[in-house]
Design a protein around this motif. Structure first.
Motif, PDB file in Angstrom:
ATOM      1  N   GLY A  17       7.174  15.634   9.263  1.00 51.05           N
ATOM      2  CA  GLY A  17       8.083  16.261   8.317  1.00 51.05           C
ATOM      3  C   GLY A  17       8.760  17.339   8.756  1.00 51.05           C
ATOM      4  N   ASP A  18       9.811  17.849   7.792  1.00 51.93           N
ATOM      5  CA  ASP A  18      10.549  19.007   8.228  1.00 51.93           C
ATOM      6  C   ASP A  18       9.875  20.248   7.933  1.00 51.93           C
ATOM      7  OD1 ASP A  18      12.543  17.122   9.165  1.00 51.93           O
ATOM      8  OD2 ASP A  18      13.710  17.859   7.600  1.00 51.93           O
ATOM      9  N   VAL A  19      10.208  21.338   8.964  1.00 51.47           N
ATOM     10  CA  VAL A  19       9.565  22.552   8.596  1.00 51.47           C
ATOM     11  C   VAL A  19      10.554  23.352   7.854  1.00 51.47           C
ATOM     12  CG1 VAL A  19       9.060  24.788   9.654  1.00 51.47           C
ATOM     13  CG2 VAL A  19       8.236  22.685  10.768  1.00 51.47           C
ATOM     14  N   ALA A  20      10.222  23.699   6.773  1.00 52.59           N
ATOM     15  CA  ALA A  20      11.025  24.788   5.946  1.00 52.59           C
ATOM     16  C   ALA A  20      11.918  25.786   6.703  1.00 52.59           C
ATOM     17  CB  ALA A  20      10.367  25.393   4.974  1.00 52.59           C
ATOM     18  N   GLY A  21      13.389  25.846   6.416  1.00 50.43           N
ATOM     19  CA  GLY A  21      13.962  26.700   7.148  1.00 50.43           C
ATOM     20  C   GLY A  21      14.606  26.293   8.516  1.00 50.43           C
ATOM     21  N   ASP A  22      15.652  26.735   8.867  1.00 48.47           N
ATOM     22  CA  ASP A  22      16.105  26.553  10.209  1.00 48.47           C
ATOM     23  C   ASP A  22      16.101  27.694  11.120  1.00 48.47           C
ATOM     24  OD1 ASP A  22      17.175  24.230   9.206  1.00 48.47           O
ATOM     25  OD2 ASP A  22      18.927  25.378   8.155  1.00 48.47           O
ATOM     26  N   ILE A  23      15.965  27.327  12.364  1.00 49.17           N
ATOM     27  CA  ILE A  23      15.634  28.636  13.422  1.00 49.17           C
ATOM     28  C   ILE A  23      16.830  28.645  14.284  1.00 49.17           C
ATOM     29  CG2 ILE A  23      14.135  29.484  15.165  1.00 49.17           C
ATOM     30  CD1 ILE A  23      11.971  27.720  14.103  1.00 49.17           C
ATOM     31  N   HIS A  24      17.534  29.927  14.478  1.00 56.45           N
ATOM     32  CA  HIS A  24      18.705  29.974  15.313  1.00 56.45           C
ATOM     33  C   HIS A  24      18.214  30.092  16.516  1.00 56.45           C
ATOM     34  CE1 HIS A  24      22.158  31.895  16.638  1.00 56.45           C
ATOM     35  NE2 HIS A  24      22.767  31.388  15.370  1.00 56.45           N
ATOM     36  N   GLU A  40       0.798  -1.262   0.020  1.00 56.50           N
ATOM     37  CA  GLU A  40       0.063   0.046  -0.045  1.00 56.50           C
ATOM     38  C   GLU A  40       1.030   1.359   0.127  1.00 56.50           C
ATOM     39  OE1 GLU A  40      -3.336   2.131   2.684  1.00 56.50           O
ATOM     40  OE2 GLU A  40      -2.333   0.338   3.424  1.00 56.50           O
ATOM     41  N   GLU A  41       0.569   2.194  -1.154  1.00 53.23           N
ATOM     42  CA  GLU A  41       1.214   3.252  -0.823  1.00 53.23           C
ATOM     43  C   GLU A  41       0.506   4.643   0.128  1.00 53.23           C
ATOM     44  OE1 GLU A  41       2.487   7.090  -4.064  1.00 53.23           O
ATOM     45  OE2 GLU A  41       2.591   4.798  -4.862  1.00 53.23           O
ATOM     46  N   LEU A  42       0.757   5.184   0.773  1.00 48.25           N
ATOM     47  CA  LEU A  42       0.266   6.108   1.832  1.00 48.25           C
ATOM     48  C   LEU A  42       0.415   7.548   1.531  1.00 48.25           C
ATOM     49  CD1 LEU A  42       1.821   4.190   5.060  1.00 48.25           C
ATOM     50  CD2 LEU A  42      -0.606   3.760   4.079  1.00 48.25           C
ATOM     51  N   GLY A  43       1.353   7.843   0.833  1.00 49.40           N
ATOM     52  CA  GLY A  43       1.699   9.185   0.609  1.00 49.40           C
ATOM     53  C   GLY A  43       2.980   9.416   0.422  1.00 49.40           C
ATOM     54  N   THR A  44       3.375  10.578   0.576  1.00 48.34           N
ATOM     55  CA  THR A  44       4.762  11.170   0.486  1.00 48.34           C
ATOM     56  C   THR A  44       5.280  12.183   1.584  1.00 48.34           C
ATOM     57  OG1 THR A  44       4.312  13.126  -0.845  1.00 48.34           O
ATOM     58  CG2 THR A  44       4.863  11.178  -2.177  1.00 48.34           C
ATOM     59  N   ILE A  45       6.596  12.154   1.800  1.00 50.09           N
ATOM     60  CA  ILE A  45       7.152  12.950   2.978  1.00 50.09           C
ATOM     61  C   ILE A  45       8.506  13.555   2.537  1.00 50.09           C
ATOM     62  CG2 ILE A  45       8.176  11.095   4.067  1.00 50.09           C
ATOM     63  CD1 ILE A  45       7.510  12.220   6.794  1.00 50.09           C
ATOM     64  N   VAL A  46       8.970  14.529   3.212  1.00 46.73           N
ATOM     65  CA  VAL A  46      10.100  15.241   2.691  1.00 46.73           C
ATOM     66  C   VAL A  46      11.300  14.801   3.615  1.00 46.73           C
ATOM     67  CG1 VAL A  46      11.631  17.342   2.302  1.00 46.73           C
ATOM     68  CG2 VAL A  46       9.216  16.972   1.054  1.00 46.73           C
ATOM     69  N   LYS A  47      12.474  14.282   3.634  1.00 52.14           N
ATOM     70  CA  LYS A  47      13.617  14.003   4.545  1.00 52.14           C
ATOM     71  C   LYS A  47      12.852  13.332   5.527  1.00 52.14           C
ATOM     72  CE  LYS A  47      16.435  18.025   4.037  1.00 52.14           C
ATOM     73  NZ  LYS A  47      16.987  19.232   4.753  1.00 52.14           N
ATOM     74  N   PRO A  48      12.673  12.010   5.484  1.00 51.96           N
ATOM     75  CA  PRO A  48      12.126  11.264   6.491  1.00 51.96           C
ATOM     76  C   PRO A  48      13.091  11.076   7.632  1.00 51.96           C
ATOM     77  CG  PRO A  48      13.206   9.825   4.583  1.00 51.96           C
ATOM     78  CD  PRO A  48      12.875  11.459   4.281  1.00 51.96           C
ATOM     79  N   PRO A  49      12.399  10.584   8.786  1.00 57.57           N
ATOM     80  CA  PRO A  49      13.125  10.425   9.983  1.00 57.57           C
ATOM     81  C   PRO A  49      14.223   9.228   9.931  1.00 57.57           C
ATOM     82  CG  PRO A  49      10.757   9.981  10.400  1.00 57.57           C
ATOM     83  CD  PRO A  49      10.977  10.455   9.052  1.00 57.57           C
ATOM     84  N   PRO A  50      14.767   8.745  10.974  1.00 61.05           N
ATOM     85  CA  PRO A  50      15.686   7.746  11.245  1.00 61.05           C
ATOM     86  C   PRO A  50      14.744   6.527  11.454  1.00 61.05           C
ATOM     87  CG  PRO A  50      16.644   9.527  12.703  1.00 61.05           C
ATOM     88  CD  PRO A  50      15.208  10.072  11.997  1.00 61.05           C
ATOM     89  N   VAL A  51      15.188   5.228  11.252  1.00 67.84           N
ATOM     90  CA  VAL A  51      14.635   4.092  11.190  1.00 67.84           C
ATOM     91  C   VAL A  51      14.103   4.128  12.723  1.00 67.84           C
ATOM     92  CG1 VAL A  51      14.614   1.594  11.366  1.00 67.84           C
ATOM     93  CG2 VAL A  51      15.500   2.688   9.390  1.00 67.84           C
ATOM     94  N   GLY A  52      13.038   3.516  13.349  1.00 65.26           N
ATOM     95  CA  GLY A  52      12.421   3.422  14.524  1.00 65.26           C
ATOM     96  C   GLY A  52      11.756   4.611  14.991  1.00 65.26           C
ATOM     97  N   GLU A  53      12.056   5.749  14.273  1.00 66.58           N
ATOM     98  CA  GLU A  53      11.072   6.874  14.552  1.00 66.58           C
ATOM     99  C   GLU A  53       9.655   6.818  13.990  1.00 66.58           C
ATOM    100  OE1 GLU A  53      11.577   9.892  16.282  1.00 66.58           O
ATOM    101  OE2 GLU A  53      13.445   8.967  16.908  1.00 66.58           O
ATOM    102  N   LYS A  54       8.651   7.588  14.311  1.00 69.01           N
ATOM    103  CA  LYS A  54       7.169   7.705  13.936  1.00 69.01           C
ATOM    104  C   LYS A  54       6.862   8.834  13.118  1.00 69.01           C
ATOM    105  CE  LYS A  54       6.174   4.859  18.115  1.00 69.01           C
ATOM    106  NZ  LYS A  54       7.295   5.248  18.521  1.00 69.01           N
ATOM    107  N   ILE A  55       5.939   8.347  12.040  1.00 67.92           N
ATOM    108  CA  ILE A  55       5.524   9.524  10.993  1.00 67.92           C
ATOM    109  C   ILE A  55       3.896   9.618  11.204  1.00 67.92           C
ATOM    110  CG2 ILE A  55       7.638   9.752   9.806  1.00 67.92           C
ATOM    111  CD1 ILE A  55       6.123   7.781   7.708  1.00 67.92           C
TER     112      ILE A  55
END
Length: 257
Positions: A81-88, A33-48
């Motif tokens: 999924g990742d939020v665009a941009g980095d926060i200082h 089953e194809e669930l959808g798409t994600i940008v920059k997936p987290p490491p194995v073991g994490e949850k989405i």
């Protein structure tokens, strides 16, 4: 010869020389089953969180741009999924200052003034003006570290991989880079003492990279040997120095009751 032809196909693609790194989408699958798409997936073991449910990541195939996962039952916080941009870090520190001070801002609309005052009242009542670790009742806690994106990421991994066993840490759920929610089996005083002791040690930054993780972070990482990608992430992406400075700055909190 085969590698030469493969390399030519890569470097002759117009995307290879682009100045900016494009967001690459990964297809998320569970079985067939194809669930959808994600940008920059987290490491194995994490949850989405995708398709209205929460899934545990079993495998990430960077070459095929696919993530394989299994369904997790229950109501569990997850990665969207990742939020665009980095926060200082300075931005997070300024946010803390805004909540701690009573200064008014003439450019705010009336409703915004009311919301800000409500936030300040909650901030003060919770004791966040003096302590970053707040009890949510029982063994559940929330930590507001005031750290930017990369120092926050380092802290998240530091708590899991360096301090988890000593703290009895479970269910760590981050809202990057604002707060971390978790349960632990020690008191607040012990929390500050333990993490300060661990931060004071000269540990290898690679200890903050998960086992078998290849954190594809920069544009050309997929063409670099895995061991170099892991080392580059640990030494060049994670802000361990900023994280360590903040943690050691909390040592005084180990004395409060």
């Amino acid at each position: 010869m085969e590698y030469g032809i493969t390399g030519e196909r890569v470097v002759n693609n117009y995307k290879f020389y682009a100045v900016f790194q494009e967001n690459i989408e990964y297809t998320v699958r569970s079985g067939s089953e194809e669930l959808g798409t994600i940008v920059k997936p987290p490491p194995v073991g994490e949850k989405i969180a995708i398709a209205g449910r929460v899934w545990a990541v079993d495998e990430v195939d960077h070459q095929r741009r696919e993530v394989y996962c299994t369904l997790v039952k229950g109501n569990i916080p997850a990665y969207f999924g990742d939020v665009a941009g980095d926060i200082h870090t300075r931005i997070l520190e300024r946010m803390h200052t805004v909540l701690a001070e009573q200064k008014s801002y003439p450019y705010l609309m009336r409703h915004a003034v009311c919301r800000l005052q409500e936030a300040r009242n909650t901030f003060t009542k919770a004791g966040m003006d003096t302590h970053p670790l707040i009890s949510l009742g029982g063994t559940m806690w929330v930590l507001f570290p005031q750290l930017g994106s990369y120092a926050f990421l380092a802290l998240e991994r530091f708590l899991k991989l360096r301090c988890g066993a000593r703290l009895g840490l479970k269910g760590l759920s981050p809202s990057r880079p604002y707060y971390l929610q978790f349960t632990m089996q020690v008191s607040a005083q012990e929390f500050y003492r333990i993490i300060a002791e661990e931060a004071a040690q000269n540990f290898d930054p690679l200890e903050l990279v998960y086992e078998n993780e290849v954190p594809i972070f920069d544009k050309y990482d997929e063409y670099v040997p895995s061991e170099l990608v892991r080392k580059g992430f640990a030494l060049g992406v994670l802000d361990i120095a900023g994280m360590r400075q903040r943690v050691l700055g909390w040592k005084g909190n180990a004395e409060y009751t």
